[in-house]
Enzyme design. Structure first.
Site, PDB file in Angstrom:
ATOM      1  N   HIS A 123     -47.345 -84.184  51.339  1.00 28.09           N
ATOM      2  CA  HIS A 123     -48.681 -83.600  51.225  1.00 28.09           C
ATOM      3  C   HIS A 123     -49.628 -84.481  50.417  1.00 28.09           C
ATOM      4  O   HIS A 123     -50.840 -84.490  50.666  1.00 28.09           O
ATOM      5  CB  HIS A 123     -48.595 -82.227  50.558  1.00 28.09           C
ATOM      6  CG  HIS A 123     -47.899 -81.204  51.408  1.00 28.09           C
ATOM      7  ND1 HIS A 123     -47.527 -79.974  50.933  1.00 28.09           N
ATOM      8  CD2 HIS A 123     -47.502 -81.228  52.711  1.00 28.09           C
ATOM      9  CE1 HIS A 123     -46.925 -79.279  51.882  1.00 28.09           C
ATOM     10  NE2 HIS A 123     -46.902 -80.023  52.980  1.00 28.09           N
ATOM     11  N   LEU A 368     -39.189 -76.935  51.914  1.00 26.64           N
ATOM     12  CA  LEU A 368     -39.788 -77.842  52.902  1.00 26.64           C
ATOM     13  C   LEU A 368     -40.313 -79.117  52.237  1.00 26.64           C
ATOM     14  O   LEU A 368     -40.956 -79.935  52.880  1.00 26.64           O
ATOM     15  CB  LEU A 368     -40.920 -77.133  53.655  1.00 26.64           C
ATOM     16  CG  LEU A 368     -40.483 -75.906  54.471  1.00 26.64           C
ATOM     17  CD1 LEU A 368     -41.703 -75.194  55.049  1.00 26.64           C
ATOM     18  CD2 LEU A 368     -39.522 -76.292  55.580  1.00 26.64           C
ATOM     19  N   PHE A 369     -40.043 -79.273  50.947  1.00 23.63           N
ATOM     20  CA  PHE A 369     -40.183 -80.538  50.228  1.00 23.63           C
ATOM     21  C   PHE A 369     -41.607 -81.112  50.217  1.00 23.63           C
ATOM     22  O   PHE A 369     -41.775 -82.338  50.244  1.00 23.63           O
ATOM     23  CB  PHE A 369     -39.202 -81.579  50.784  1.00 23.63           C
ATOM     24  CG  PHE A 369     -37.838 -81.023  51.078  1.00 23.63           C
ATOM     25  CD1 PHE A 369     -37.128 -80.370  50.087  1.00 23.63           C
ATOM     26  CD2 PHE A 369     -37.284 -81.091  52.343  1.00 23.63           C
ATOM     27  CE1 PHE A 369     -35.870 -79.818  50.351  1.00 23.63           C
ATOM     28  CE2 PHE A 369     -36.039 -80.552  52.625  1.00 23.63           C
ATOM     29  CZ  PHE A 369     -35.340 -79.908  51.617  1.00 23.63           C
ATOM     30  N   CYS A 370     -42.599 -80.255  50.167  1.00 29.58           N
ATOM     31  CA  CYS A 370     -44.007 -80.697  50.148  1.00 29.58           C
ATOM     32  C   CYS A 370     -44.317 -81.640  51.297  1.00 29.58           C
ATOM     33  O   CYS A 370     -45.140 -82.560  51.174  1.00 29.58           O
ATOM     34  CB  CYS A 370     -44.356 -81.358  48.813  1.00 29.58           C
ATOM     35  SG  CYS A 370     -44.341 -80.233  47.421  1.00 29.58           S
ATOM     36  N   ALA A 371     -43.641 -81.414  52.418  1.00 22.35           N
ATOM     37  CA  ALA A 371     -43.908 -82.160  53.646  1.00 22.35           C
ATOM     38  C   ALA A 371     -43.726 -81.177  54.794  1.00 22.35           C
ATOM     39  O   ALA A 371     -42.900 -81.376  55.689  1.00 22.35           O
ATOM     40  CB  ALA A 371     -42.971 -83.354  53.783  1.00 22.35           C
TER      41      ALA A 371
END
Length: 411
Positions: A123, A368-371
């Site tokens: 992100h 979701l791992f900032c992606a």
């Protein structure tokens, strides 16, 4: 939950000095969450402890403490620049982290700049860019990324107004899958079309040398807390012209060369000071420089070989479990750093992460791992590839670092 160890895992050869930075840790805890925040290196802790008695203002004091701290801060800037092979006219600007560095550059873009990214970005490399930016689909492999960028830049050169700048913003290594992106090849495409290129090296720099000159990239951003220097600093390194022409990222003391009585009587500094207003994070800069110096002296080839053996062992263990599916963007043999994301069929990822932590003292990341765009796509593809319809909507991520051992991976 029963954990099955597979006897056919590859043998790991551990060098005599597997961890030249002396990464700190808690006995009994297995930390497989380095991609979020790496533990502190002894070199960083020692550098901070040594400077703390001298802590004082930077750039604005005549006393011995202030002069020593100013020297330490500027030496840190030079050390970090040398570690990344910054060119003589590059600026090395200290920030809070990679997100801060990318937002700084986004503020400094000339008017009308088009930014080209891929949908597989974190992100931090998706959200700061101006409206009208181009987001390319996630490619199926490194060569597909190169072709996609070439086509997009060709179309932009036909459709955009002549003379308007273009910036390509791409990750060096995915924070979801660990797969490395073909940065040098993408840079060559950007050059051919007259575009500039930025590399988000937050996940690449802790695992592999990063050389701005060799890669021929214009800008690079990284975080200290992912590079074993968790003292709240990051860095933006790159060409000075856009940065010197842009309004300061923060308005305040240190960013000016002159302030008059009227509100409009301000002359802003040039160079890194223009975007470093206020009292800087001296300890963070010194800690990051200490780690950079230690890594520069280390045998990076040996560290890479060791990490590749560990990540191979981890992926082999995951592949041997029929109810566990690995996420990947490219082919199974694509180059990668020590990051592996996966799902456990029929089990909520947060529940699995909590169980690993409480029952086995293993720390992994879930979510979701900032992606989000990339992770959701990979989860859909994993369901299709495996033929399973009971995969959860979020994933687990195990990420390795200098202190990781083969027994950690086996556990």
């Amino acid at each position: 939950m029963t954990v099955t160890l597979v006897p056919s895992l590859p043998t790991l050869v551990t060098p005599s000095r597997p961890d030249p930075l002396g990464v700190l840790g808690v006995p009994g805890e297995i930390n497989l969450d380095h991609a979020a925040s790496a533990p502190c290196a002894r070199a960083a802790a020692d550098a901070v402890a040594e400077l703390l008695p001298w802590y004082a203002s930077v750039h604005r004091g005549a006393g011995a403490l202030s002069r020593r701290c100013t020297l330490a801060y500027e030496r840190a800037r030079q050390t970090v620049g040398d570690f990344l092979a910054a060119r003589p006219d590059d600026h090395v600007i200290f920030t809070r982290n990679t997100t801060d560095a990318l937002n700084l550059l986004a503020r400094a873009l000339p008017a009308g700049t088009t930014v080209v990214t891929f949908a597989g970005e974190h992100h931090a490399n998706l959200l700061p860019w101006p409206r009208g930016s181009v987001r390319l689909p996630v490619p199926d492999g490194p060569s597909g990324a190169v072709r996609s960028l070439d086509a997009a830049l060709s179309e932009l050169s036909r459709d955009a107004r002549p003379g308007l700048p273009v910036l390509v913003a791409v990750t060096g290594a995915s924070n979801v899958t660990g797969e490395r992106w073909p940065v040098a090849d993408l840079a060559r495409v950007a050059r051919r079309h007259g575009a500039r290129i930025l590399v988000d090296a937050a996940q690449l720099a802790p695992h592999a040398p990063v050389d701005l000159a060799a890669l021929d990239v214009d800008y690079l951003a990284l975080s200290g807390h992912k590079l074993y220097a968790p003292f709240g600093t990051g860095v933006l390194v790159g060409r000075g012209d856009w940065l010197d022409a842009a309004p300061p990222y923060l308005a305040g003391g240190g960013a000016t060369s002159h302030v008059g009585a009227a509100t409009h009587e301000v002359r802003w500094a040039t160079g890194p000071a223009r975007h470093e207003a206020g009292t800087p994070n001296l300890l963070g800069a010194v800690a990051l420089a200490a780690v950079c110096a230690a890594l520069a002296d280390a045998d990076r080839d040996a560290l890479h070989a060791r990490e590749q053996a560990l990540v191979g062992r981890l992926r082999a263990g995951i592949a041997a479990l029929p109810h566990v599916v690995e996420l990947r963007t490219f082919g199974p043999d694509a180059p990668r750093v020590g990051i592996v994301s996966f799902v456990v069929a029929g089990r909520d990822s947060a529940e699995v992460a909590a169980h690993l932590a409480t029952a086995h003292r293993i720390g992994v990341r879930d979510g979701l791992f900032c992606a989000h765009p990339l992770a959701r796509r990979l989860l859909t593809e994993a369901a299709t590839r495996s033929g399973r319809r009971d995969l959860p909507p979020t994933a687990l991520r195990a990420s390795l670092g200098l202190g990781t051992t083969s027994s950690d991976v086996d556990a």
